[in-house]
Enzyme design. Structure first.
Site, short mmCIF file in Angstrom:
data_model
loop_
_atom_site.label_atom_id
_atom_site.label_comp_id
_atom_site.label_asym_id
_atom_site.label_seq_id
_atom_site.Cartn_x
_atom_site.Cartn_y
_atom_site.Cartn_z
N SER A 103 -6.97 1.66 6.22
CA SER A 103 -6.19 0.72 5.41
C SER A 103 -6.36 -0.74 5.79
CB SER A 103 -4.71 1.09 5.48
OG SER A 103 -4.25 1.10 6.81
N ASP B 215 4.09 -5.34 6.36
CA ASP B 215 4.90 -4.12 6.23
C ASP B 215 5.11 -3.55 7.62
OD1 ASP B 215 2.48 -2.93 6.85
OD2 ASP B 215 2.15 -2.03 4.89
N HIS C 113 0.82 -3.22 8.86
CA HIS C 113 -0.32 -4.06 8.50
C HIS C 113 0.02 -5.55 8.60
CE1 HIS C 113 -0.72 -0.19 6.28
NE2 HIS C 113 -1.93 -0.26 6.83
#
Length: 383
Positions: free
Chosen positions: A55, A347, A350
């Site tokens: 991610s 978040d 990240h």
């Protein structure tokens, strides 16, 4: 009249020559892929990037995967990105986007699963990364449908590489790929979504697990080398034990969660060693280790010196485990902080675009051996 005829003939010949030159220029312009913009500081030797990982470097591949829970294609993700929520797990650009600009690439690297990623769109490279995935094939199973690193490499080999050869009119992939960077940012989920969830053999120690994962990654890098990759950028795992997600799960603990960071440092140590160990086995290759762990740790330990105010809380409203979430992703349509450039984390896991900019800038131009080894990405791109 004779002089006039000679002058007219000369003019016609000159016009004909100019038209011929113009035609050659136009043909060359439309048949030769243009991938970067020359500047005084960069000679555009790098044609583009191929990106593999999870991610932190995913730019929207999971958007097109059915039954995947690891998606960031909704607000407030992308609040500061020109295209809005794009699947990037941050408020704006990720590390790959920023590196691409520093390399003077003409556009964002397209995601592999996007149906429009074909033809001329791939001449800058392709991003294969998938949020929730890992080096191991079964990592991320709890996140639903994700694309493992092995599958990402297979997609590159079987789909993108033949198309790239067609675009450049060259069937020798080794000649084409020598001027591309191969960025690999994977490994974190193999711990958080595999080892620490008890999915590995219970008798396997953290050290043995790390050695096994490193060996598998080594084989994957060799596979890319066999396909023609020569320039590698290996991204270290972040200090995930310092993330808002980790801190929320162990609220009574002071400081970062040590066992998570211990796993990261163990893997990163192996990854840095791999730069030297694997090179003799991959003729013509050059590898750069980007110590994102140290870079981010320095920001977290001294945020104000980097222009940040909050290094422990998420900027967005996170969907917690008690609400059916994971403590990582933002709530769909949830609230966000207004001063996003002052937050380290967007978040539960990240970083914000501002932190991504710090990491990408250090990766590209740092002269500090503890941050980039054995040299930086800019130097790698010039080889």
């Amino acid at each position: 009249m004779s002089i006039l005829r000679k002058a007219t003939t000369l003019q016609i010949m000159t016009m004909s020559q100019n038209l011929s030159l113009l035609c050659v220029f136009l043909i060359f312009s439309f048949t030769t892929p243009s991938t970067c913009q020359n500047t005084a500081n960069h000679d555009c030797k790098t044609k583009g990037m191929f990106v593999f990982g999870s991610s932190l470097v995913d730019n929207g591949n999971n958007n097109f995967l059915t039954n995947s829970l690891a998606k960031a294609d909704f607000s407030p993700y992308g609040v500061d990105f020109p295209l809005g929520p794009s699947g990037r797990f941050t408020n704006g650009e990720n590390v790959i986007d920023i590196l691409g600009k520093k390399l003077q690439l003409s556009d964002y690297i397209p995601s592999f699963t996007d149906p429009s990623t074909w033809g001329g769109k791939i001449v800058n490279g392709v991003n294969f990364a998938s949020g929730g995935s890992g080096i191991l094939d079964d990592t991320g199973a709890l996140a639903g449908n994700v694309t493992s690193l092995n599958r990402q490499i297979s997609n590159f080999e079987k789909v993108t590489l033949p198309e790239l050869e067609q675009q450049f009119g060259n069937n020798n992939s080794k000649e084409i790929l020598s001027d591309f960077l191969f960025v690999v940012g994977s490994g974190g989920n193999d711990y958080s979504l595999h080892y620490f969830l008890g999915l590995a053999n219970s008798n396997v120690s953290l050290e043995a697990f790390t050695d096994s994962v490193t060996a598998i990654l080594s084989a994957q890098l060799k596979r890319l080398h066999e396909l023609g990759a020569r320039k590698f950028v290996l991204m270290a795992i972040n200090p995930n034990g310092c993330s808002p997600m980790a801190l929320a799960r162990v609220p009574t603990q002071e400081g970062c969660v040590e066992n998570l960071n211990r796993a990261s440092t163990m893997f990163n140590s192996n990854l840095k060693s791999l730069v030297d160990d694997i090179r003799p086995q991959m003729p013509g290759s050059n590898l750069v280790f980007v110590n994102a762990y140290k870079i981010l740790s320095d920001v977290i330990s001294s945020p104000r010196s980097y222009g940040f105010r909050d290094a422990s809380n998420s900027c967005c409203e996170v969907r917690q485990v008690s609400e059916g979430g994971t403590g990582i992703l933002c709530k769909r349509g949830g609230s966000i902080c207004s001063n996003r450039s002052e937050y380290v984390f967007f978040d539960g896991l990240h970083p914000t675009q501002s932190v991504n900019d710090v990491i990408a800038t250090k990766a590209f131009s740092s002269l500090i051996g503890d941050e980039v080894y054995p040299f930086n990405v800019d130097e790698l791109s010039q080889i």
